[in-house]
Design an enzyme around this catalytic site. Structure first.
Site, PDB file in Angstrom:
ATOM      1  N   CYS A 114       0.814  -1.222   0.000  1.00  0.00           N
ATOM      2  CA  CYS A 114       0.000   0.000   0.000  1.00  0.00           C
ATOM      3  C   CYS A 114       0.848   1.273   0.000  1.00  0.00           C
ATOM      4  O   CYS A 114       0.303   2.375  -0.142  1.00  0.00           O
ATOM      5  CB  CYS A 114      -0.964  -0.010   1.179  1.00  0.00           C
ATOM      6  SG  CYS A 114      -2.067  -1.419   1.148  1.00  0.00           S
ATOM      7  N   HIS A 255      -3.149   7.131   2.172  1.00  0.00           N
ATOM      8  CA  HIS A 255      -3.609   5.839   1.668  1.00  0.00           C
ATOM      9  C   HIS A 255      -4.986   5.570   2.279  1.00  0.00           C
ATOM     10  O   HIS A 255      -5.174   5.711   3.497  1.00  0.00           O
ATOM     11  CB  HIS A 255      -2.602   4.759   2.058  1.00  0.00           C
ATOM     12  CG  HIS A 255      -3.137   3.380   1.915  1.00  0.00           C
ATOM     13  ND1 HIS A 255      -3.780   2.947   0.777  1.00  0.00           N
ATOM     14  CD2 HIS A 255      -3.151   2.317   2.774  1.00  0.00           C
ATOM     15  CE1 HIS A 255      -4.164   1.694   0.941  1.00  0.00           C
ATOM     16  NE2 HIS A 255      -3.800   1.293   2.145  1.00  0.00           N
ATOM     17  N   ASN A 285     -10.160  -0.255   0.558  1.00  0.00           N
ATOM     18  CA  ASN A 285      -8.708  -0.142   0.463  1.00  0.00           C
ATOM     19  C   ASN A 285      -8.252  -0.785  -0.851  1.00  0.00           C
ATOM     20  O   ASN A 285      -8.272  -2.007  -0.984  1.00  0.00           O
ATOM     21  CB  ASN A 285      -8.099  -0.858   1.676  1.00  0.00           C
ATOM     22  CG  ASN A 285      -6.578  -0.865   1.658  1.00  0.00           C
ATOM     23  OD1 ASN A 285      -5.954  -0.602   0.635  1.00  0.00           O
ATOM     24  ND2 ASN A 285      -5.984  -1.203   2.782  1.00  0.00           N
TER      25      ASN A 285
HETATM   26  N1  COA Z   1     -17.838  -7.777  11.783  1.00  0.00           N
HETATM   27  C1  COA Z   1     -18.192  -7.915  13.081  1.00  0.00           C
HETATM   28  N2  COA Z   1     -17.290  -8.147  14.043  1.00  0.00           N
HETATM   29  C2  COA Z   1     -16.016  -8.255  13.695  1.00  0.00           C
HETATM   30  C3  COA Z   1     -15.577  -8.111  12.361  1.00  0.00           C
HETATM   31  C4  COA Z   1     -16.555  -7.867  11.384  1.00  0.00           C
HETATM   32  N3  COA Z   1     -16.257  -7.729  10.084  1.00  0.00           N
HETATM   33  N4  COA Z   1     -14.241  -8.250  12.321  1.00  0.00           N
HETATM   34  C5  COA Z   1     -13.833  -8.461  13.582  1.00  0.00           C
HETATM   35  N5  COA Z   1     -14.898  -8.465  14.407  1.00  0.00           N
HETATM   36  C6  COA Z   1     -14.930  -8.659  15.852  1.00  0.00           C
HETATM   37  C7  COA Z   1     -13.717  -9.367  16.386  1.00  0.00           C
HETATM   38  O1  COA Z   1     -13.843 -10.765  16.260  1.00  0.00           O
HETATM   39  C8  COA Z   1     -13.683  -8.902  17.819  1.00  0.00           C
HETATM   40  O2  COA Z   1     -14.608  -9.659  18.555  1.00  0.00           O
HETATM   41  P1  COA Z   1     -14.259 -10.155  20.039  1.00  0.00           P
HETATM   42  O3  COA Z   1     -14.068  -8.897  20.839  1.00  0.00           O
HETATM   43  O4  COA Z   1     -15.469 -10.925  20.408  1.00  0.00           O
HETATM   44  O5  COA Z   1     -13.006 -10.979  19.892  1.00  0.00           O
HETATM   45  C9  COA Z   1     -14.223  -7.479  17.745  1.00  0.00           C
HETATM   46  O6  COA Z   1     -14.913  -7.394  16.486  1.00  0.00           O
HETATM   47  C10 COA Z   1     -13.142  -6.427  17.812  1.00  0.00           C
HETATM   48  O7  COA Z   1     -12.095  -6.790  16.905  1.00  0.00           O
HETATM   49  P2  COA Z   1     -10.853  -5.856  16.647  1.00  0.00           P
HETATM   50  O8  COA Z   1      -9.919  -6.562  15.716  1.00  0.00           O
HETATM   51  O9  COA Z   1     -10.346  -5.378  17.985  1.00  0.00           O
HETATM   52  O10 COA Z   1     -11.565  -4.650  15.905  1.00  0.00           O
HETATM   53  P3  COA Z   1     -10.984  -3.225  15.556  1.00  0.00           P
HETATM   54  O11 COA Z   1     -11.754  -2.184  16.235  1.00  0.00           O
HETATM   55  O12 COA Z   1      -9.485  -3.215  15.699  1.00  0.00           O
HETATM   56  O13 COA Z   1     -11.341  -3.122  14.007  1.00  0.00           O
HETATM   57  C11 COA Z   1     -10.198  -3.316  11.911  1.00  0.00           C
HETATM   58  C12 COA Z   1     -10.803  -4.058  13.104  1.00  0.00           C
HETATM   59  C13 COA Z   1      -9.625  -4.338  10.959  1.00  0.00           C
HETATM   60  C14 COA Z   1     -11.321  -2.542  11.215  1.00  0.00           C
HETATM   61  C15 COA Z   1      -9.123  -2.334  12.427  1.00  0.00           C
HETATM   62  O14 COA Z   1      -8.248  -3.006  13.300  1.00  0.00           O
HETATM   63  C16 COA Z   1      -8.334  -1.727  11.326  1.00  0.00           C
HETATM   64  O15 COA Z   1      -8.845  -1.008  10.507  1.00  0.00           O
HETATM   65  N6  COA Z   1      -7.014  -1.988  11.294  1.00  0.00           N
HETATM   66  C17 COA Z   1      -6.164  -1.510  10.240  1.00  0.00           C
HETATM   67  C18 COA Z   1      -6.313  -2.438   9.068  1.00  0.00           C
HETATM   68  C19 COA Z   1      -5.749  -1.863   7.808  1.00  0.00           C
HETATM   69  O16 COA Z   1      -5.930  -0.707   7.516  1.00  0.00           O
HETATM   70  N7  COA Z   1      -5.100  -2.724   7.013  1.00  0.00           N
HETATM   71  C20 COA Z   1      -4.546  -2.375   5.772  1.00  0.00           C
HETATM   72  C21 COA Z   1      -3.370  -1.477   5.936  1.00  0.00           C
HETATM   73  S1  COA Z   1      -2.673  -1.111   4.400  1.00  0.00           S
END
Ligand code: COA
Length: 330
Positions: A114, A255, A285
């Site tokens: 990215c 990004h 993304n």
């Molecule tokens: N729908 C519903 N629940 C979901 C889910 C979805 N699509 N994906 C994960 N969850 C759940 C998890 O299982 C977790 O449940 P639990 O508490 O029972 O274990 C809960 O939601 C929280 O998960 P978490 O990973 O802490 O969520 P978050 O607030 O960190 O959000 C992302 C997840 C992926 C949206 C976030 O971490 C993010 O955007 N990270 C950066 C990713 C990125 O930009 N990647 C590319 C970079 S180039």
């Protein structure tokens, strides 16, 4: 050796017609439209089907950029395709060169996930600033849908496909005001798309590994923390190098990974939200394509004007991150 400046003089973009909404995702994995909307800001993404290719998307975006720059494909000296998802493992830039009829151009792929567009922009600038080449075409394009595990709700909600392109030319005044690039392989496991093969014995004692790539694997929280820490830091360093302050920035173009990351970075830098370029809601993304697609939209809508200072930052797998600050146009 001759040293000149550079100017970004044209942009283009292309996305496949098929869209996948959050409502569609609810039919595929255990999630909700609210969860995806609130945590990412994404509402839909465009997906490439098997009938189209990255080369086709990239060529379309490139032609738009060349047309905006009032040039012909034969004017291009250098083509860089920033991608992690080439149609051909040997590289797809040559196929784009052929499709464009840009027969004078040398063409190669560059992979920095990215961050690919930012790394590509800086690479093009080096060739132009030394006087080696006069006109470069940089395309950021990815079809990550090929490598997403569509049953993994933690990752499948994030990604979309597309391509964006810019034409960059040597110019007496340098419109690339500053840049910074970084890599940290120690955090590689936070976000990867790894080869996974099995041993295949050719003769006794001589084996090779053959197989395919595994789907995208990501630790969302770690990547989130990395982004909100490193992106403001790299932008601050680049501003310092460019002898600019945040008040000189007309547009913050990050990004497009997650709306929350964009807001957090803007807040840390004290950049008002109306200067933040965002279209993540409609595209998700798109990896190396996200910055040039958003740039092209804002240029075509007349929001970005000649002379505007655009502070860009890419970040992602590698891990890699970087920033480039440039003035739009000549
Ligand atoms: N729908 C519903 N629940 C979901 C889910 C979805 N699509 N994906 C994960 N969850 C759940 C998890 O299982 C977790 O449940 P639990 O508490 O029972 O274990 C809960 O939601 C929280 O998960 P978490 O990973 O802490 O969520 P978050 O607030 O960190 O959000 C992302 C997840 C992926 C949206 C976030 O971490 C993010 O955007 N990270 C950066 C990713 C990125 O930009 N990647 C590319 C970079 S180039």
């Amino acid at each position: 050796m001759q040293h000149t400046g550079i100017a970004v003089v044209g942009s283009g973009s292309a996305v496949p017609p098929t869209t996948l909404t959050n409502a569609h995702l609810c039919q595929m994995v255990d999630t909700s439209e609210e969860w995806i909307g609130e945590r990412t800001g994404i509402h839909q993404r465009h997906l490439n089907d098997g009938r189209s290719s990255l080369t086709e998307l990239a060529t379309k975006a490139a032609l738009e950029a060349i047309t905006m720059a009032k040039l012909q494909p034969m004017d291009i000296d250098l083509i860089i395709l920033a991608t992690s998802t080439a149609d051909d493992m040997f590289g797809s830039a040559s196929s784009i060169q052929f499709a464009l009829g840009a027969t004078r151009a040398v063409a190669f792929d560059l992979t920095a996930a990215c961050s690919g567009f930012i790394f590509g922009l800086v690479t093009c600038a080096q060739f132009l600033q030394t006087g080696t080449y006069g006109t470069a075409l940089l395309i950021g394009g990815d079809v990550l849908s090929r490598w997403v595990d569509w049953s993994d709700r933690r990752t499948c909600i994030l990604f979309g496909d597309g391509a964006g392109a810019v034409v960059i030319q040597s110019h007496p005044v340098n419109h690339l005001l500053g840049f910074e690039l970084h890599s940290d392989g120690s955090q590689n496991k936070s976000l990867s798309l790894k080869y996974g093969g099995t041993d295949h014995e050719l003769l006794e004692g001589i084996a090779v590994s053959q197989g395919n790539y595994k789907p995208i694997d990501m630790n969302g929280q770690e990547v989130y923390r990395f982004a909100v820490r490193r992106v403001p830091e790299v932008l601050e360093k680049t501003l310092l190098r460019a002898n600019l302050t945040v008040d000189d920035v007309d547009w913050l173009l990050l990004h497009q990974a997650n709306q929350r990351i964009m807001v957090a970075v803007a807040e840390r830098l004290h950049i008002p939200i109306h200067k933040v370029i965002s279209n993540v809601a409609r595209y998700g993304n798109t990896s190396a394509a996200s910055i040039p697609i958003a740039l092209d939209e804002f240029v075509r809508e007349g929001k970005i004007k000649t002379g505007d200072v655009i502070a860009t930052s890419g970040f992602g797998a590698g891990l890699t991150w970087g920033s480039a600050i440039f003035r739009w146009g000549t």
